[in-house]
Design a protein around this motif. Structure first.
Motif, mmCIF file in Angstrom:
data_model
loop_
_atom_site.group_PDB
_atom_site.id
_atom_site.type_symbol
_atom_site.label_atom_id
_atom_site.label_comp_id
_atom_site.label_asym_id
_atom_site.label_seq_id
_atom_site.Cartn_x
_atom_site.Cartn_y
_atom_site.Cartn_z
ATOM 1 N N ILE A 171 14.890 17.237 -18.743
ATOM 2 C CA ILE A 171 14.657 18.608 -19.195
ATOM 3 C C ILE A 171 13.550 18.542 -20.237
ATOM 4 C CG2 ILE A 171 15.665 20.632 -20.292
ATOM 5 C CD1 ILE A 171 18.416 19.590 -19.346
ATOM 6 N N GLU A 172 12.397 19.063 -19.883
ATOM 7 C CA GLU A 172 11.241 18.940 -20.765
ATOM 8 C C GLU A 172 11.205 20.058 -21.796
ATOM 9 O OE1 GLU A 172 7.645 17.060 -18.831
ATOM 10 O OE2 GLU A 172 8.511 18.148 -17.136
ATOM 11 N N ALA A 173 10.387 19.847 -22.818
ATOM 12 C CA ALA A 173 10.355 20.768 -23.952
ATOM 13 C C ALA A 173 9.934 22.172 -23.541
ATOM 14 C CB ALA A 173 9.415 20.223 -25.026
ATOM 15 N N GLY A 210 24.046 21.939 -24.271
ATOM 16 C CA GLY A 210 25.181 21.461 -23.502
ATOM 17 C C GLY A 210 25.295 22.163 -22.161
ATOM 18 N N LYS A 211 25.127 23.482 -22.161
ATOM 19 C CA LYS A 211 25.202 24.235 -20.921
ATOM 20 C C LYS A 211 24.035 23.874 -20.009
ATOM 21 C CE LYS A 211 26.785 27.341 -18.089
ATOM 22 N NZ LYS A 211 28.030 27.081 -17.335
ATOM 23 N N LEU A 212 22.873 23.661 -20.598
ATOM 24 C CA LEU A 212 21.698 23.284 -19.825
ATOM 25 C C LEU A 212 21.917 21.947 -19.122
ATOM 26 C CD1 LEU A 212 18.913 24.457 -19.264
ATOM 27 C CD2 LEU A 212 18.044 23.210 -21.241
ATOM 28 N N VAL A 239 16.611 14.551 -22.059
ATOM 29 C CA VAL A 239 15.802 15.616 -22.638
ATOM 30 C C VAL A 239 14.603 14.995 -23.337
ATOM 31 C CG1 VAL A 239 15.745 17.528 -24.294
ATOM 32 C CG2 VAL A 239 17.823 17.086 -22.973
ATOM 33 N N GLY A 240 13.413 15.526 -23.065
ATOM 34 C CA GLY A 240 12.213 15.018 -23.731
ATOM 35 C C GLY A 240 11.010 15.046 -22.813
ATOM 36 N N ASP A 241 10.090 14.109 -23.030
ATOM 37 C CA ASP A 241 8.914 13.966 -22.187
ATOM 38 C C ASP A 241 9.290 13.162 -20.945
ATOM 39 O OD1 ASP A 241 5.818 13.928 -21.846
ATOM 40 O OD2 ASP A 241 6.441 11.835 -21.621
ATOM 41 N N ALA A 242 8.972 13.697 -19.764
ATOM 42 C CA ALA A 242 9.432 13.073 -18.524
ATOM 43 C C ALA A 242 8.944 11.639 -18.386
ATOM 44 C CB ALA A 242 8.978 13.903 -17.323
ATOM 45 N N GLY A 243 7.650 11.412 -18.589
ATOM 46 C CA GLY A 243 7.102 10.065 -18.436
ATOM 47 C C GLY A 243 7.743 9.072 -19.383
ATOM 48 N N LEU A 247 10.180 5.739 -18.444
ATOM 49 C CA LEU A 247 9.856 4.378 -18.882
ATOM 50 C C LEU A 247 10.964 3.791 -19.728
ATOM 51 C CD1 LEU A 247 6.067 4.800 -19.804
ATOM 52 C CD2 LEU A 247 7.023 3.590 -17.843
ATOM 53 N N THR A 248 11.557 4.607 -20.594
ATOM 54 C CA THR A 248 12.657 4.126 -21.434
ATOM 55 C C THR A 248 13.848 3.710 -20.582
ATOM 56 O OG1 THR A 248 11.981 5.583 -23.252
ATOM 57 C CG2 THR A 248 14.247 4.771 -23.284
ATOM 58 N N THR A 249 14.156 4.490 -19.542
ATOM 59 C CA THR A 249 15.261 4.159 -18.649
ATOM 60 C C THR A 249 15.020 2.829 -17.947
ATOM 61 O OG1 THR A 249 15.706 6.518 -18.280
ATOM 62 C CG2 THR A 249 16.635 4.963 -16.687
ATOM 63 N N VAL A 250 13.798 2.612 -17.485
ATOM 64 C CA VAL A 250 13.462 1.360 -16.795
ATOM 65 C C VAL A 250 13.577 0.170 -17.742
ATOM 66 C CG1 VAL A 250 11.610 0.079 -15.671
ATOM 67 C CG2 VAL A 250 12.006 2.478 -15.065
ATOM 68 N N ARG A 251 13.089 0.326 -18.976
ATOM 69 C CA ARG A 251 13.148 -0.771 -19.945
ATOM 70 C C ARG A 251 14.577 -1.101 -20.328
ATOM 71 N NH1 ARG A 251 8.370 1.572 -22.393
ATOM 72 N NH2 ARG A 251 9.733 2.749 -23.775
#
Length: 256
Positions: A171-173, A210-212, A239-243, A247-251
């Motif tokens: 969910i982006e800003a 939370g609902k989002l 939630v945040g910047d998609a890219g 990358l954080t998930t992969v790391r």
């Protein structure tokens, strides 16, 4: 990095496909005032082609790959690779990424980024050091046009590798700002949207985070309902910047 990427593709990505190994001898378009000076340089580089072809052919033999073709091209790497892919009707372009990057990623100057902009087929970037097949495939799920093609491809890869799928929706800003924005009254089209039902439908009543997340999780579950039951799937919402979140998930999860 490129040779390692070719080996990984031959072993894990496309073990039964035809593999076309291409090396591009760098030859940028010179400005007009250098044309008279380019002759000796071109002659010098042309003498390298037979040796490059022999070396690339020998590497192809090491892959134990029955259907390997080799090509040497002269020009700019990204445009030459895109042209070759079109000529041979390739399904996929694979490039290796070394530790030292040429060009500025900020301005889209790397070869993979330029390939993505001009190639008519998908581009796969393989980082240096990748040797084994993945145990988890990360599928970036989006409701935007084209996003529906991600999960079927991820499912085929996961099935071939015996891997699981992790779906992630970010969910982006800008989405949160739209949902949190107060209603704008005054224009006829805005007044027409201010009924309670319409307000809830477009988020004028300011959905909390939370609902989002709950709505996004339900959407991911609905998306996974079309996947094969033989492929393990799990999803998460960030939630945040998609890219950056991808990358954080992969790391954070080796093997992805």
């Amino acid at each position: 990095a490129s040779l390692a990427a070719a080996r990984w593709v031959a072993n894990h990505m496309a073990p039964s496909a035809e593999l076309f190994l291409v090396h591009v001898v760098s030859m940028p378009r010179p400005p007009i005032y250098l044309h008279e000076q380019m002759g000796p340089t071109i002659d010098q580089r042309s003498t390298l082609t037979p040796r490059l072809y022999a070396a690339l052919s020998a590497f192809g033999d090491l892959l134990d790959f029955d259907r390997v073709r080799v090509g040497i091209r002269t020009g700019v790497a990204w445009s030459s690779l895109a042209r070759v892919a079109s000529d041979v009707k390739a399904d996929l372009i694979c490039v290796g990424r070394g530790n030292k990057r040429k060009g500025s990623s900020r301005f889209g100057a790397t070869t993979p980024q330029r390939l993505l902009a001009v190639a008519g087929v998908p581009v796969l970037v393989i980082p240096q050091g990748v040797a084994t097949k993945p145990s988890r495939v990360l599928a970036a799920l989006s409701g935007r046009p084209g996003g529906e093609r991600v999960l079927p491809v991820a499912e085929r890869l996961a099935s071939a590798w015996g891997a699981s799928i992790e779906g992630i929706h970010v969910i982006e800003a800008d989405v949160r700002r739209v949902l949190a924005a107060p209603p704008r009254l005054g224009a006829p089209q805005d007044i027409a949207l201010t009924s309670p039902d319409s307000a809830r439908r477009i988020g004028i009543d300011s959905l909390d985070e939370g609902k989002l997340r709950e709505l996004a999780s339900d959407w991911i579950a609905s998306t996974f309902s079309t996947a094969s039951p033989s492929v393990p799937c799990e999803g998460q919402v960030r939630v945040g910047d998609a890219g950056q979140e991808l990358l954080t998930t992969v790391r954070d999860k080796p093997g992805t």
